[in-house]
Design an enzyme around this catalytic site. Structure first.
Site, PDB file in Angstrom:
ATOM      1  N   TYR A 290      -7.055  -3.301  11.206  1.00  0.00           N
ATOM      2  CA  TYR A 290      -6.827  -1.858  11.171  1.00  0.00           C
ATOM      3  C   TYR A 290      -6.356  -1.477  12.570  1.00  0.00           C
ATOM      4  CZ  TYR A 290      -9.403  -1.518   6.753  1.00  0.00           C
ATOM      5  OH  TYR A 290      -9.808  -1.641   5.454  1.00  0.00           O
TER       6      TYR A 290
ATOM      7  N   LYS B  29       0.383  -4.218   5.088  1.00  0.00           N
ATOM      8  CA  LYS B  29      -0.337  -4.183   3.800  1.00  0.00           C
ATOM      9  C   LYS B  29      -0.551  -2.728   3.413  1.00  0.00           C
ATOM     10  CE  LYS B  29      -4.773  -5.677   1.822  1.00  0.00           C
ATOM     11  NZ  LYS B  29      -5.524  -4.414   1.677  1.00  0.00           N
TER      12      LYS B  29
ATOM     13  N   THR C 290      -3.181  -3.222   7.921  1.00  0.00           N
ATOM     14  CA  THR C 290      -3.452  -2.322   6.786  1.00  0.00           C
ATOM     15  C   THR C 290      -2.989  -0.923   7.155  1.00  0.00           C
ATOM     16  OG1 THR C 290      -5.290  -3.695   6.095  1.00  0.00           O
ATOM     17  CG2 THR C 290      -5.243  -1.442   5.238  1.00  0.00           C
TER      18      THR C 290
ATOM     19  N   HIS D 232      -4.588  -0.666  -2.003  1.00  0.00           N
ATOM     20  CA  HIS D 232      -5.958  -0.930  -1.574  1.00  0.00           C
ATOM     21  C   HIS D 232      -6.889  -0.989  -2.795  1.00  0.00           C
ATOM     22  CE1 HIS D 232      -8.009  -0.728   2.520  1.00  0.00           C
ATOM     23  NE2 HIS D 232      -9.043  -0.869   1.735  1.00  0.00           N
TER      24      HIS D 232
ATOM     25  N   SER E 149     -10.904 -10.099   6.412  1.00  0.00           N
ATOM     26  CA  SER E 149     -11.071  -8.692   6.776  1.00  0.00           C
ATOM     27  C   SER E 149     -11.662  -8.566   8.177  1.00  0.00           C
ATOM     28  CB  SER E 149     -12.017  -8.022   5.775  1.00  0.00           C
ATOM     29  OG  SER E 149     -12.477  -6.781   6.278  1.00  0.00           O
TER      30      SER E 149
HETATM   31  C1  LIG Z   1     -15.006  -4.298  -1.679  1.00  0.00           C
HETATM   32  C2  LIG Z   1     -13.621  -4.246  -1.120  1.00  0.00           C
HETATM   33  C3  LIG Z   1     -13.452  -4.293   0.245  1.00  0.00           C
HETATM   34  C4  LIG Z   1     -12.174  -4.246   0.790  1.00  0.00           C
HETATM   35  N1  LIG Z   1     -12.021  -4.345   2.146  1.00  0.00           N
HETATM   36  C5  LIG Z   1     -10.784  -4.336   2.675  1.00  0.00           C
HETATM   37  C6  LIG Z   1     -10.611  -4.467   4.062  1.00  0.00           C
HETATM   38  O1  LIG Z   1     -11.559  -4.630   4.819  1.00  0.00           O
HETATM   39  N2  LIG Z   1      -9.343  -4.417   4.546  1.00  0.00           N
HETATM   40  C7  LIG Z   1      -8.245  -4.254   3.725  1.00  0.00           C
HETATM   41  O2  LIG Z   1      -7.120  -4.190   4.201  1.00  0.00           O
HETATM   42  N3  LIG Z   1      -8.403  -4.146   2.391  1.00  0.00           N
HETATM   43  C8  LIG Z   1      -9.628  -4.195   1.855  1.00  0.00           C
HETATM   44  N4  LIG Z   1      -9.774  -4.100   0.496  1.00  0.00           N
HETATM   45  C9  LIG Z   1      -8.581  -4.057  -0.364  1.00  0.00           C
HETATM   46  C10 LIG Z   1      -8.130  -5.472  -0.756  1.00  0.00           C
HETATM   47  O3  LIG Z   1      -7.588  -6.167   0.346  1.00  0.00           O
HETATM   48  C11 LIG Z   1      -7.049  -5.445  -1.852  1.00  0.00           C
HETATM   49  O4  LIG Z   1      -5.967  -4.641  -1.441  1.00  0.00           O
HETATM   50  C12 LIG Z   1      -7.562  -4.952  -3.206  1.00  0.00           C
HETATM   51  O5  LIG Z   1      -8.900  -5.353  -3.427  1.00  0.00           O
HETATM   52  C13 LIG Z   1      -6.675  -5.500  -4.323  1.00  0.00           C
HETATM   53  O6  LIG Z   1      -7.041  -4.973  -5.553  1.00  0.00           O
HETATM   54  P1  LIG Z   1      -7.988  -5.742  -6.629  1.00  0.00           P
HETATM   55  O7  LIG Z   1      -9.373  -5.646  -6.081  1.00  0.00           O
HETATM   56  O8  LIG Z   1      -7.788  -4.911  -7.851  1.00  0.00           O
HETATM   57  O9  LIG Z   1      -7.496  -7.151  -6.763  1.00  0.00           O
HETATM   58  C14 LIG Z   1     -11.045  -4.141  -0.054  1.00  0.00           C
HETATM   59  C15 LIG Z   1     -11.220  -4.105  -1.446  1.00  0.00           C
HETATM   60  C16 LIG Z   1     -12.485  -4.160  -1.981  1.00  0.00           C
HETATM   61  C17 LIG Z   1     -12.638  -4.120  -3.481  1.00  0.00           C
HETATM   62  O1  LIG Z   2     -13.969  -0.332   1.350  1.00  0.00           O
HETATM   63  C1  LIG Z   2     -12.800  -0.678   1.586  1.00  0.00           C
HETATM   64  O2  LIG Z   2     -11.866  -0.531   0.773  1.00  0.00           O
HETATM   65  C2  LIG Z   2     -12.479  -1.238   2.857  1.00  0.00           C
HETATM   66  O3  LIG Z   2     -11.341  -1.345   3.182  1.00  0.00           O
HETATM   67  C3  LIG Z   2     -13.568  -1.653   3.740  1.00  0.00           C
HETATM   68  C4  LIG Z   2     -13.523  -1.268   5.057  1.00  0.00           C
HETATM   69  C5  LIG Z   2     -14.563  -1.627   5.883  1.00  0.00           C
HETATM   70  C6  LIG Z   2     -15.620  -2.391   5.409  1.00  0.00           C
HETATM   71  C7  LIG Z   2     -15.646  -2.798   4.103  1.00  0.00           C
HETATM   72  C8  LIG Z   2     -14.608  -2.438   3.257  1.00  0.00           C
END
Ligand SMILES: Cc1cc2nc3c(=O)[nH]c(=O)nc-3n(C[C@H](O)[C@H](O)[C@H](O)COP(=O)(O)O)c2cc1C
Ligand SMILES: O=C(O)C(=O)c1ccccc1
Length: 359
Positions: free
Chosen positions: A125, A223, A151, A247, A94
Site C-alpha cells: 500500500y 492491482k 494496491t 479487491h 500482503s
Molecule cells: C480477507 C482478505 C484480505 C485481503 N487483504 C488484502 C491485502 O492485504 N492487500 C490487497 O491488495 N488485497 C487484499 N485482498 C484482496 C485480494 O488480494 C483479492 O483482490 C481478492 O480477494 C480477490 O477476490 P476473491 O477473494 O473473490 O478471489 C484481501 C481479500 C480478502 C478476502
Molecule cells: O480487508 C482487506 O480487504 C484488506 O485489504 C486488508 C488490509 C489489511 C489487513 C487485512 C486485510
C-alpha cells in the site's frame, strides 16, 4: 474462543462492502458465458502450463495477497506458500501478512520439487511512513521477490458494515512483522482506523510510480484497475502489468464485476503490458473464460483462505488441485491442447432468447 468471534472472522473474510453487489456479481458474471468446444482433437498431451512473471507455472493461477492468514490457520502464509510451491503456482504476499517475507520465502524454497521455484510478489500500500515502505521494498528485494503489486484501489477502506457492527479487531497473538507492529498495537485499533493509520490517501500516479521505479528494479504491477483509462495510465507510467481487480468486492461496492471490464482493459493495453484478473474466480472453467477474454493469468483470494481454514497447507493444496484438474478437463473437453489455444473463439454469451452470441 467464543463462537461469535469465529462468526465475525468468517464475515470479515467472506464479505464485500455496502450492499454486497460487487462481491456477488464477481462470481455470477462468469455464468453468462458458454463454451464452444471443438471435438475430435488429440488432447492426450494437453498441457495446462504457461508462463507468469517470465517463469513456467503448472497452470495460470496464483494466490492473491490477502492479509491476516494467521486468523484462518495458525500456519497462515507459511502454509499457503508451501502449498503454492509444491503445486507450481505463484503467490502474492500482503503487507499485512502474519509472517515475515523471509519466513514465507524460505519455507517455500524448501519444498519445490517438480516445479520451478515459486515466485513471490510483494503487495504494497502507499504508506504514510515512506521509510517503512522503503524498508518493505528492500526486504522484498533481499528475499528475492520478483514484483511489487501496488494496491491502487484503497486510499481508504470500503464501507464494511460487518467490521463496524462487530467492532472487528485482529485476534490476540498474531504478529505483523512486515509492518513492524505487535499484535497489541494492531488490536488496539479497529481494522478501519488501523488501516488509515498506515495508508496514505494522498497517493497519486505522478508521485508513486516514478518514485517506485527509482527505488527498485523489481517488476511494478498495479492491482485494482477497472477501466481502459487507468490501463492506459499504467502503460504510460511504464508499469509491467496490471491486475484487473475490485479487491474481491471489498472496496467500492457497485463497481462492475472484474470479468465485465477485463475486455476493455485488454483492448486498451494492446499487448503492451500484461493483464491479470482476480475476483470471484471459483472454478477451473472460470480460469478458462478469463483467459479466453484475454487475461494471461488469474489470482484467487478467498479460495486460499477457505483451504487454509479447512486444513492448513493440505487444504490450500487441495484447493489448487481442484482448480488445476477442472481447468485441464475444460481444456481437453473444448479441444485445447495448449493454453495458447484459449482465445475468444472458444466462448460465447448466453442470451435469454435467441442463439449464442459469438464474440
Ligand atoms: C480477507 C482478505 C484480505 C485481503 N487483504 C488484502 C491485502 O492485504 N492487500 C490487497 O491488495 N488485497 C487484499 N485482498 C484482496 C485480494 O488480494 C483479492 O483482490 C481478492 O480477494 C480477490 O477476490 P476473491 O477473494 O473473490 O478471489 C484481501 C481479500 C480478502 C478476502
Ligand atoms: O480487508 C482487506 O480487504 C484488506 O485489504 C486488508 C488490509 C489489511 C489487513 C487485512 C486485510
Amino acid at each position: 474462543m467464543a463462537t461469535d468471534e469465529r462468526l465475525d472472522e468468517l464475515e470479515f473474510f467472506n464479505s464485500g462492502s455496502t450492499d454486497q453487489i460487487t462481491v456477488r456479481e464477481n462470481t455470477t458474471a462468469y455464468s453468462k458465458y458458454r463454451l464452444r468446444p471443438r471435438v475430435l482433437v488429440d488432447v492426450s498431451k494437453a498441457d495446462a502450463s504457461t508462463t507468469m512473471f517470465g517463469s513456467r507455472v503448472a497452470f495460470p493461477l496464483a494466490v492473491s495477497p490477502a492479509g491476516l492468514q494467521g486468523m484462518a490457520h495458525a500456519d497462515g502464509e507459511l502454509a499457503t506458500s508451501r502449498a503454492c510451491a509444491l503445486k507450481g503456482v505463484n503467490m502474492g504476499i500482503s503487507s499485512f501478512a502474519n509472517y515475515s517475507v523471509k519466513d514465507i520465502r524460505e519455507t517455500a524454497l524448501g519444498v519445490n520439487r517438480n516445479h520451478n521455484p515459486i515466485i513471490h510478489a510483494m503487495q504494497l500500500y502507499t504508506m504514510k511512513d515512506r521509510e517503512l515502505e522503503l524498508r518493505i521494498i528492500r526486504e522484498a528485494e533481499a528475499q528475492g521477490c520478483k514484483a511489487i503489486l501496488l494496491t491502487a484501489d484503497s486510499p481508504v477502506l470500503g464501507v464494511r458494515y460487518n467490521e463496524w457492527r462487530n467492532d472487528f479487531r485482529t485476534p490476540a497473538g498474531l504478529s505483523f512483522p512486515i509492518l513492524e507492529q505487535t499484535s497489541e498495537i494492531i488490536r488496539s485499533r479497529t481494522h478501519d482506523s488501523g488501516f488509515t493509520s498506515f495508508n496514505d490517501d494522498a497517493h497519486n500516479w505522478a508521485r508513486e510510480l516514478p518514485w517506485l521505479r527509482s527505488v527498485t528494479k523489481m517488476e511494478i504491477w498495479i492491482k485494482g484497475i477497472l477501466t481502459a483509462e487507468d490501463t492506459l495510465k499504467a502503460v504510460e507510467m511504464g508499469c509491467d502489468g496490471i491486475i484487473v481487480s475490485n479487491h474481491g468486492g471489498r472496496q467500492l461496492d457497485r463497481v462492475p464485476a472484474t470479468l465485465d471490464v477485463l475486455p476493455e482493459c485488454v483492448e486498451a493495453a494492446a499487448g503492451r503490458i500484461k493483464i491479470h484478473v482476480d475476483g470471484g474466480i471459483r472454478t477451473g472453467t472460470d480460469l478458462f473464460i478469463a483467459l479466453a477474454l484475454g487475461a494471461e493469468a488469474c489470482w484467487v483470494g478467498r479460495p486460499a483462505i477457505w483451504g487454509l481454514a479447512y486444513d492448513g497447507q493440505k487444504g490450500v493444496e487441495r484447493m489448487i488441485d481442484i482448480f488445476h484438474s477442472e481447468f485441464k478437463r475444460c481444456m481437453q473437453l473444448t479441444g485445447c491442447d495448449s493454453v495458447k489455444d484459449i482465445d475468444k473463439t472458444r466462448i460465447g454469451v448466453s442470451r435469454s432468447t435467441g442463439p449464442l452470441a459469438r464474440l
